[in-house]
Design a protein around this motif. Structure first.
Motif, PDB file in Angstrom:
ATOM      1  N   THR A   3       3.605  10.470  13.142  1.00 29.20           N
ATOM      2  CA  THR A   3       2.732   9.493  12.390  1.00 29.20           C
ATOM      3  C   THR A   3       3.454   8.357  12.552  1.00 29.20           C
ATOM      4  N   ARG A   4       2.694   7.167  13.456  1.00 28.04           N
ATOM      5  CA  ARG A   4       3.214   5.830  13.687  1.00 28.04           C
ATOM      6  C   ARG A   4       2.638   4.882  12.333  1.00 28.04           C
ATOM      7  N   LEU A   5       3.498   4.459  11.645  1.00 32.76           N
ATOM      8  CA  LEU A   5       3.143   3.654  10.375  1.00 32.76           C
ATOM      9  C   LEU A   5       3.550   2.179  10.699  1.00 32.76           C
ATOM     10  N   SER A   6       2.442   1.343  10.723  1.00 33.99           N
ATOM     11  CA  SER A   6       2.644  -0.035  10.877  1.00 33.99           C
ATOM     12  C   SER A   6       2.330  -0.732   9.422  1.00 33.99           C
ATOM     13  N   ILE A   7       3.273  -1.288   8.739  1.00 35.17           N
ATOM     14  CA  ILE A   7       2.986  -2.131   7.675  1.00 35.17           C
ATOM     15  C   ILE A   7       2.930  -3.780   8.016  1.00 35.17           C
ATOM     16  N   LEU A   8       1.802  -4.367   7.539  1.00 36.12           N
ATOM     17  CA  LEU A   8       1.478  -5.774   8.122  1.00 36.12           C
ATOM     18  C   LEU A   8       2.227  -6.739   6.771  1.00 36.12           C
ATOM     19  N   THR A  26       0.783  -1.213  -0.032  1.00 34.77           N
ATOM     20  CA  THR A  26      -0.039  -0.073  -0.106  1.00 34.77           C
ATOM     21  C   THR A  26       0.807   1.271  -0.100  1.00 34.77           C
ATOM     22  N   SER A  27       0.300   2.379  -0.620  1.00 41.63           N
ATOM     23  CA  SER A  27       1.123   3.762  -0.558  1.00 41.63           C
ATOM     24  C   SER A  27       0.237   4.522   0.518  1.00 41.63           C
ATOM     25  N   VAL A  28       1.056   5.094   1.324  1.00 39.77           N
ATOM     26  CA  VAL A  28       0.494   5.799   2.221  1.00 39.77           C
ATOM     27  C   VAL A  28       0.991   7.429   2.324  1.00 39.77           C
ATOM     28  N   LYS A  29       0.010   8.230   2.419  1.00 39.28           N
ATOM     29  CA  LYS A  29       0.504   9.853   2.316  1.00 39.28           C
ATOM     30  C   LYS A  29       0.162  10.328   3.730  1.00 39.28           C
ATOM     31  N   ILE A  30       1.151  10.949   4.138  1.00 40.78           N
ATOM     32  CA  ILE A  30       1.429  11.856   5.433  1.00 40.78           C
ATOM     33  C   ILE A  30       1.531  13.166   5.195  1.00 40.78           C
ATOM     34  N   LEU A  62       1.983  23.560   3.672  1.00 39.26           N
ATOM     35  CA  LEU A  62       1.689  22.164   3.441  1.00 39.26           C
ATOM     36  C   LEU A  62       2.858  21.334   2.821  1.00 39.26           C
ATOM     37  N   SER A  63       3.320  20.368   3.284  1.00 42.94           N
ATOM     38  CA  SER A  63       4.080  19.236   2.820  1.00 42.94           C
ATOM     39  C   SER A  63       3.602  18.172   2.963  1.00 42.94           C
ATOM     40  N   THR A  64       3.690  17.220   2.140  1.00 42.82           N
ATOM     41  CA  THR A  64       3.168  15.613   2.034  1.00 42.82           C
ATOM     42  C   THR A  64       4.483  14.905   1.806  1.00 42.82           C
ATOM     43  N   LEU A  65       4.361  13.578   2.759  1.00 44.84           N
ATOM     44  CA  LEU A  65       5.240  12.371   2.418  1.00 44.84           C
ATOM     45  C   LEU A  65       4.415  11.286   2.022  1.00 44.84           C
ATOM     46  N   THR A  66       4.755  10.547   0.930  1.00 42.29           N
ATOM     47  CA  THR A  66       4.034   9.594   0.632  1.00 42.29           C
ATOM     48  C   THR A  66       5.194   8.282   0.511  1.00 42.29           C
ATOM     49  N   VAL A  67       4.892   7.554   1.480  1.00 42.48           N
ATOM     50  CA  VAL A  67       5.625   6.069   1.383  1.00 42.48           C
ATOM     51  C   VAL A  67       5.027   5.492   0.165  1.00 42.48           C
ATOM     52  N   THR A  68       5.532   4.948  -0.687  1.00 39.84           N
ATOM     53  CA  THR A  68       5.161   4.327  -1.985  1.00 39.84           C
ATOM     54  C   THR A  68       5.450   2.798  -1.782  1.00 39.84           C
ATOM     55  N   GLY A 111      21.153   7.826   1.464  1.00 40.19           N
ATOM     56  CA  GLY A 111      20.577   6.606   1.622  1.00 40.19           C
ATOM     57  C   GLY A 111      19.052   6.581   1.666  1.00 40.19           C
ATOM     58  N   VAL A 112      18.313   7.436   1.734  1.00 41.91           N
ATOM     59  CA  VAL A 112      16.921   7.597   1.507  1.00 41.91           C
ATOM     60  C   VAL A 112      16.524   7.569  -0.108  1.00 41.91           C
ATOM     61  N   GLU A 113      15.645   6.715  -0.086  1.00 47.49           N
ATOM     62  CA  GLU A 113      15.334   6.580  -1.779  1.00 47.49           C
ATOM     63  C   GLU A 113      14.225   7.609  -2.061  1.00 47.49           C
ATOM     64  N   LYS A 114      14.462   8.364  -3.004  1.00 50.19           N
ATOM     65  CA  LYS A 114      13.671   9.435  -3.423  1.00 50.19           C
ATOM     66  C   LYS A 114      12.378   8.882  -3.884  1.00 50.19           C
ATOM     67  N   ASP A 115      12.456   7.944  -4.512  1.00 52.24           N
ATOM     68  CA  ASP A 115      11.270   7.341  -5.372  1.00 52.24           C
ATOM     69  C   ASP A 115      10.558   6.600  -4.492  1.00 52.24           C
ATOM     70  N   LYS A 116      10.874   6.391  -3.270  1.00 50.58           N
ATOM     71  CA  LYS A 116      10.216   5.452  -2.368  1.00 50.58           C
ATOM     72  C   LYS A 116       9.365   6.352  -1.408  1.00 50.58           C
ATOM     73  N   PHE A 117       9.905   7.342  -1.295  1.00 51.72           N
ATOM     74  CA  PHE A 117       9.390   8.349  -0.130  1.00 51.72           C
ATOM     75  C   PHE A 117       9.412   9.690  -1.067  1.00 51.72           C
ATOM     76  N   LEU A 118       8.037   9.942  -1.560  1.00 53.95           N
ATOM     77  CA  LEU A 118       7.604  11.033  -2.409  1.00 53.95           C
ATOM     78  C   LEU A 118       7.321  12.324  -1.179  1.00 53.95           C
ATOM     79  N   ILE A 119       8.226  13.442  -1.577  1.00 54.46           N
ATOM     80  CA  ILE A 119       7.679  14.620  -1.127  1.00 54.46           C
ATOM     81  C   ILE A 119       7.369  15.696  -1.706  1.00 54.46           C
TER      82      ILE A 119
END
Lengths: 109, 115
Positions: free
Chosen positions: B110-115, B17-21, B76-82, B61-69
């Protein structure tokens, strides 16, 4: 390389005592210094800032800055169990923020 | 004091899942916003710095394609964990910065838990 250093602790003090937290920084030209408190599982919150040499007091908290020694400290008087947290020192160096790794403080009732 | 609002405060979702914060500065215009990640009992780790209207600067070390800002406005700023995976589970914290010599003000995280 710009650095902010703190003793990671843990620091334990009895309730009612003075807790002393220390921080050194590498850039002599730094002008802005901050202390944050972070409770376990929470985000940091700003508790003090200081820009000038000397002491700045706010309630039970006193920030002390010595630019010549590149040293900033935080004193907590009459420590309470609710002060138990990690304390982060932050310094603006070259227009960038640098955080220390934090000092864990435990106040023992 | 300055108020920074961060939503959601807790997310639990399935792997892939992709998550937007979202991170909003409520009472000041933030020239810069920061995104941090923190694992239990570890220090804050800066992930990226974002300035309104420009691309974010990512730490090594932070993947920009995975963590879209996206920093679409001064408030307003958003972080999307793809395509999130369990190893992305962490505490994500934003902060907003108004001006030179001013402090960073943090959101509640934001506490993110991925199952």
């Amino acid at each position: 390389q710009k650095e902010v250093e703190q003793n990671s602790g843990p620091l334990s003090v009895p309730e009612g005592a003075i807790a002393s937290l220390n921080c050194t920084y590498s850039d002599r030209g730094s002008q802005s210094f901050f202390w944050y408190r972070q409770y376990s599982g929470k985000s940091p919150e700003l508790i003090m800032f200081i820009y000038s040499n000397g002491d700045k007091e706010d309630g039970r908290f006193t920030a002390q800055l010595n630019k010549a020694s590149q040293y900033v400290s935080l004193l907590i008087r009459d420590s309470q169990p609710s002060d138990s947290a990690t304390y982060l020192c932050a310094v603006i160096m070259g227009n960038q923020f640098y955080f220390g790794t934090g000092t864990s403080l435990t106040v023992i009732p | 004091g300055a108020v920074v609002s961060q939503h959601p405060s807790w997310v639990i979702c399935k792997s892939g899942t992709s998550v937007k914060i979202e991170c909003r500065s409520l009472d000041f215009q933030a020239t810069t916003m920061f995104w941090y990640r923190q694992f239990p009992k570890q220090s804050l780790m800066l992930m990226a710095t974002s300035n309104e209207g420009s691309k974010a600067t990512y730490e090594q070390g932070v993947e920009k394609d995975k963590f879209l800002i996206n920093h679409a406005s001064l408030t307003l700023s958003t972080l999307t964990v793809t395509s999130a995976h369990p190893e992305d589970s962490s505490f994500y914290i934003c902060s907003a910065f108004r001006d030179t010599n001013q402090p960073q003000h943090f959101g509640d995280g934001t506490r993110l838990s991925i199952l």
